[in-house]
Design a protein around this motif. Structure first.
Motif, mmCIF file in Angstrom:
data_model
loop_
_atom_site.group_PDB
_atom_site.id
_atom_site.type_symbol
_atom_site.label_atom_id
_atom_site.label_comp_id
_atom_site.label_asym_id
_atom_site.label_seq_id
_atom_site.Cartn_x
_atom_site.Cartn_y
_atom_site.Cartn_z
ATOM 1 N N ARG A 78 0.839 -1.190 0.000
ATOM 2 C CA ARG A 78 0.000 0.000 0.000
ATOM 3 C C ARG A 78 0.881 1.249 0.000
ATOM 4 O O ARG A 78 1.851 1.358 0.755
ATOM 5 C CB ARG A 78 -0.910 -0.001 1.221
ATOM 6 N N GLU A 79 0.522 2.199 -0.827
ATOM 7 C CA GLU A 79 1.320 3.417 -0.947
ATOM 8 C C GLU A 79 1.034 4.409 0.163
ATOM 9 O O GLU A 79 1.882 5.226 0.513
ATOM 10 C CB GLU A 79 1.037 4.070 -2.314
ATOM 11 N N SER A 80 -0.161 4.381 0.725
ATOM 12 C CA SER A 80 -0.524 5.309 1.793
ATOM 13 C C SER A 80 -1.036 4.525 2.994
ATOM 14 O O SER A 80 -1.428 3.365 2.878
ATOM 15 C CB SER A 80 -1.601 6.291 1.312
ATOM 16 N N ALA A 81 -1.073 5.178 4.147
ATOM 17 C CA ALA A 81 -1.607 4.589 5.391
ATOM 18 C C ALA A 81 -0.901 3.301 5.757
ATOM 19 O O ALA A 81 -1.529 2.312 6.122
ATOM 20 C CB ALA A 81 -3.118 4.352 5.260
ATOM 21 N N ARG A 82 0.418 3.308 5.683
ATOM 22 C CA ARG A 82 1.203 2.135 6.082
ATOM 23 C C ARG A 82 1.555 2.291 7.560
ATOM 24 O O ARG A 82 2.601 2.825 7.914
ATOM 25 C CB ARG A 82 2.451 2.032 5.212
ATOM 26 N N ILE A 83 0.677 1.806 8.407
ATOM 27 C CA ILE A 83 0.834 2.045 9.843
ATOM 28 C C ILE A 83 0.911 0.759 10.661
ATOM 29 O O ILE A 83 1.503 0.747 11.737
ATOM 30 C CB ILE A 83 -0.332 2.905 10.381
ATOM 31 N N TYR A 84 0.336 -0.327 10.176
ATOM 32 C CA TYR A 84 0.166 -1.489 11.047
ATOM 33 C C TYR A 84 1.470 -2.253 11.268
ATOM 34 O O TYR A 84 1.739 -2.705 12.389
ATOM 35 C CB TYR A 84 -0.909 -2.415 10.476
ATOM 36 N N LEU A 85 2.285 -2.413 10.239
ATOM 37 C CA LEU A 85 3.573 -3.090 10.440
ATOM 38 C C LEU A 85 4.468 -2.289 11.376
ATOM 39 O O LEU A 85 5.207 -2.858 12.190
ATOM 40 C CB LEU A 85 4.262 -3.310 9.099
ATOM 41 N N GLN A 86 4.417 -0.956 11.278
ATOM 42 C CA GLN A 86 5.177 -0.130 12.206
ATOM 43 C C GLN A 86 4.663 -0.292 13.633
ATOM 44 O O GLN A 86 5.450 -0.310 14.587
ATOM 45 C CB GLN A 86 5.088 1.338 11.788
ATOM 46 N N LEU A 87 3.344 -0.453 13.774
ATOM 47 C CA LEU A 87 2.783 -0.669 15.110
ATOM 48 C C LEU A 87 3.218 -2.006 15.680
ATOM 49 O O LEU A 87 3.523 -2.108 16.877
ATOM 50 C CB LEU A 87 1.262 -0.590 15.053
ATOM 51 N N TYR A 88 3.245 -3.029 14.839
ATOM 52 C CA TYR A 88 3.710 -4.333 15.324
ATOM 53 C C TYR A 88 5.166 -4.272 15.771
ATOM 54 O O TYR A 88 5.534 -4.808 16.829
ATOM 55 C CB TYR A 88 3.548 -5.390 14.227
ATOM 56 N N SER A 89 6.012 -3.635 14.959
ATOM 57 C CA SER A 89 7.431 -3.537 15.336
ATOM 58 C C SER A 89 7.605 -2.687 16.593
ATOM 59 O O SER A 89 8.426 -3.013 17.469
ATOM 60 C CB SER A 89 8.228 -2.944 14.174
ATOM 61 N N LYS A 90 6.823 -1.603 16.711
ATOM 62 C CA LYS A 90 6.922 -0.779 17.920
ATOM 63 C C LYS A 90 6.435 -1.542 19.143
ATOM 64 O O LYS A 90 7.019 -1.434 20.232
ATOM 65 C CB LYS A 90 6.117 0.505 17.742
ATOM 66 N N THR A 91 5.382 -2.335 18.986
ATOM 67 C CA THR A 91 4.878 -3.134 20.105
ATOM 68 C C THR A 91 5.919 -4.142 20.566
ATOM 69 O O THR A 91 6.156 -4.305 21.776
ATOM 70 C CB THR A 91 3.589 -3.861 19.684
ATOM 71 N N LEU A 92 6.555 -4.822 19.619
ATOM 72 C CA LEU A 92 7.602 -5.785 19.987
ATOM 73 C C LEU A 92 8.786 -5.086 20.633
ATOM 74 O O LEU A 92 9.389 -5.614 21.583
ATOM 75 C CB LEU A 92 8.049 -6.564 18.749
ATOM 76 N N GLY A 93 9.140 -3.903 20.135
ATOM 77 C CA GLY A 93 10.248 -3.166 20.741
ATOM 78 C C GLY A 93 9.947 -2.740 22.166
ATOM 79 O O GLY A 93 10.809 -2.857 23.053
ATOM 80 N N ILE A 94 8.729 -2.251 22.406
ATOM 81 C CA ILE A 94 8.347 -1.848 23.763
ATOM 82 C C ILE A 94 8.318 -3.063 24.689
ATOM 83 O O ILE A 94 8.807 -3.010 25.832
ATOM 84 C CB ILE A 94 6.985 -1.140 23.740
ATOM 85 N N ALA A 95 7.752 -4.181 24.214
ATOM 86 C CA ALA A 95 7.694 -5.390 25.039
ATOM 87 C C ALA A 95 9.096 -5.902 25.359
ATOM 88 O O ALA A 95 9.362 -6.345 26.488
ATOM 89 C CB ALA A 95 6.877 -6.466 24.326
ATOM 90 N N LEU A 96 10.002 -5.851 24.386
ATOM 91 C CA LEU A 96 11.375 -6.300 24.631
ATOM 92 C C LEU A 96 12.077 -5.394 25.629
ATOM 93 O O LEU A 96 12.797 -5.875 26.527
ATOM 94 C CB LEU A 96 12.145 -6.339 23.312
ATOM 95 N N ALA A 97 11.882 -4.079 25.520
ATOM 96 C CA ALA A 97 12.502 -3.144 26.465
ATOM 97 C C ALA A 97 11.977 -3.367 27.879
ATOM 98 O O ALA A 97 12.737 -3.348 28.861
ATOM 99 C CB ALA A 97 12.229 -1.705 26.021
#
Length: 426
Positions: free
Chosen positions: A198-217
């Motif tokens: 998708r060219e616009s509204a690419r938010i969900y993969l970033q949310l997954y990576s941010k969630t994993l990063g927060i959980a790991l921290a």
């Protein structure tokens, strides 16, 4: 008869006398079946609870992620007319006629808003188009709908002359679809059926990576804070260990909402933390901590820290101290004995605590919603948004399913690297 034959005959007679009769065998079988029935009845409440509280919701979530009957139930004739249409040109007049007639019926039944909301998720701007057209179709006559529906719709709004709106209606009109999973993965499908990023509204993969990063921290911080405290608790005198254990368990006796609200008071601009930092001269101006990712990590570390301490403490209490003393007596240094003897023995508790903290933090919702702000939101907050506000239950179910699959993959990797059998809670 010889002595050997007499002994054999005597033992055979004794065996025949001690052998259970047919009635005794049947009684034992009945008793065994009765015990099995009692055991099953004792387990039935647990099985029922697991089914209704765990299996059924997950099965419903998996089903709702691919089943989307809203549009096909509202405009079945239009969906049928668009089933074989795959070109970039406008569909046949039959589709226009079916759409005009069903919009008139939806306007009469006051259901045009439901269709507008469903199509608007696939084609932004379709909500106003469908609602305004439905109001105009309410007064349309049957002859106009039958013969001049193409011009009637285009006169109501010129956007009906664009193929994009019809492709959106066809996409959301499938009862069983993978559209929600494509959206959750920031993918899209072209009118020709090709899947692309998708060219616009690419938010969900970033949310997954941010969630994993927060959980790991959070997990790493809980290990750094919980391991030394659990070690001290395991080796402290009983009275001191009991008092400290009360402090560890104290968060469990306090409401989660109260604990989160307390962190809001601590981390806000004029809160306790900023006041202390300015009083001791560490900062000259208040720090913007609240409503950030750091606020989410700090507050959730405090909330989940007992889940790390308790497994570590229970495993450390069971380690025989003579192992470390033996290593020291053989010439090992204290740090070497700790790293090579004591720490490997605590890995079952460490792995159990890490797994608990990580999995719980991945799906946490209340704390990030209250203290995280926009920067500290996690994927669970977006799932709640689609469930409660946008009413896009299919996308929420797809996001939840992908989160479940992600956790299962991480658990499988953990099992392959460390081994789930090594987990111990006590």
């Amino acid at each position: 008869m010889t002595a050997g034959q007499d002994s054999l005959h005597h033992s055979s007679a004794l065996h025949a006398d001690n052998a259970p009769s047919a009635g005794e065998v049947q009684a034992e079988r009945r008793e065994l079946r009765r015990r099995r029935r009692i055991s099953l009845l004792l387990v039935v409440p647990l099985l029922a609870f697991i089914f209704f509280a765990f299996v059924a919701p997950i099965a419903t979530m998996l089903y709702r992620s691919v089943y989307n009957p809203t549009v096909v139930e509202l405009i079945p004739k239009t969906v049928e007319a668009l089933s074989d249409w795959t070109t970039t040109e406008l569909p046949d007049p039959e589709a226009f006629s079916a759409m005009a007639g069903e919009l008139k019926q939806l306007a009469t039944n006051r259901q045009a808003g439901v269709l507008a909301a469903a199509v608007n998720r696939a084609h932004p701007g379709a909500s106003s188009l469908i609602n305004s057209t439905a109001r105009k179709m309410r007064n349309a006559q049957g002859e106009q709908l039958a013969s001049g529906s193409v011009q009637l719709l285009r006169d109501a709004d010129p956007r009906w002359g664009q193929p994009q709106i019809w492709h959106a209606i066809k996409t959301v009109g499938r009862a069983y679809t993978d559209t929600h999973y494509l959206t959750a993965l920031d993918l899209d499908r072209s009118p020709q059926g090709e899947i692309h990023v998708r060219e616009s509204a690419r938010i969900y993969l970033q949310l997954y990576s941010k969630t994993l990063g927060i959980a790991l921290a959070i997990t790493v911080l809980c290990i750094l804070l919980g391991y030394p405290l659990a070690y001290y608790l395991a080796h402290a005198p009983r009275r001191v260990a009991g008092m400290l254990m009360v402090l560890v368990l104290l968060p469990f006796w306090t409401s989660l909402l109260v604990r989160t609200t307390a962190w809001i008071a601590l981390l806000q601009t004029n809160g306790v933390v900023n006041s202390v930092f300015q009083a001791v001269g560490l900062t000259s101006a208040p720090l913007e901590i609240l409503y950030t990712r750091d606020a989410t990590i700090i507050s959730m570390t405090h909330i989940l820290l007992p889940f790390m301490i308790l497994p570590l403490y229970s495993v450390m209490r069971g380690i025989d101290p003579t192992y470390v003393r033996a290593a020291l007596s053989l010439g090992s240094r204290p740090w070497s004995a700790f790293l090579r003897v004591f720490m490997p023995l605590t890995l079952p508790g460490l792995s159990a605590g890490s797994l608990l903290v990580f999995i719980i933090s991945v799906g946490y919702y209340i704390t990030p919603a209250l203290v995280g702000g926009t920067d500290g939101q996690m994927i669970s907050n977006i799932i709640a948004f689609h469930m409660q506000r946008s009413n896009n239950w299919g996308l929420a179910a797809a996001l939840g399913t992908l989160l479940l699959v992600l956790i299962l993959i991480l658990y499988w990797i953990y099992d392959r690297l460390i081994g789930a059998r090594n987990i111990k809670l006590g």
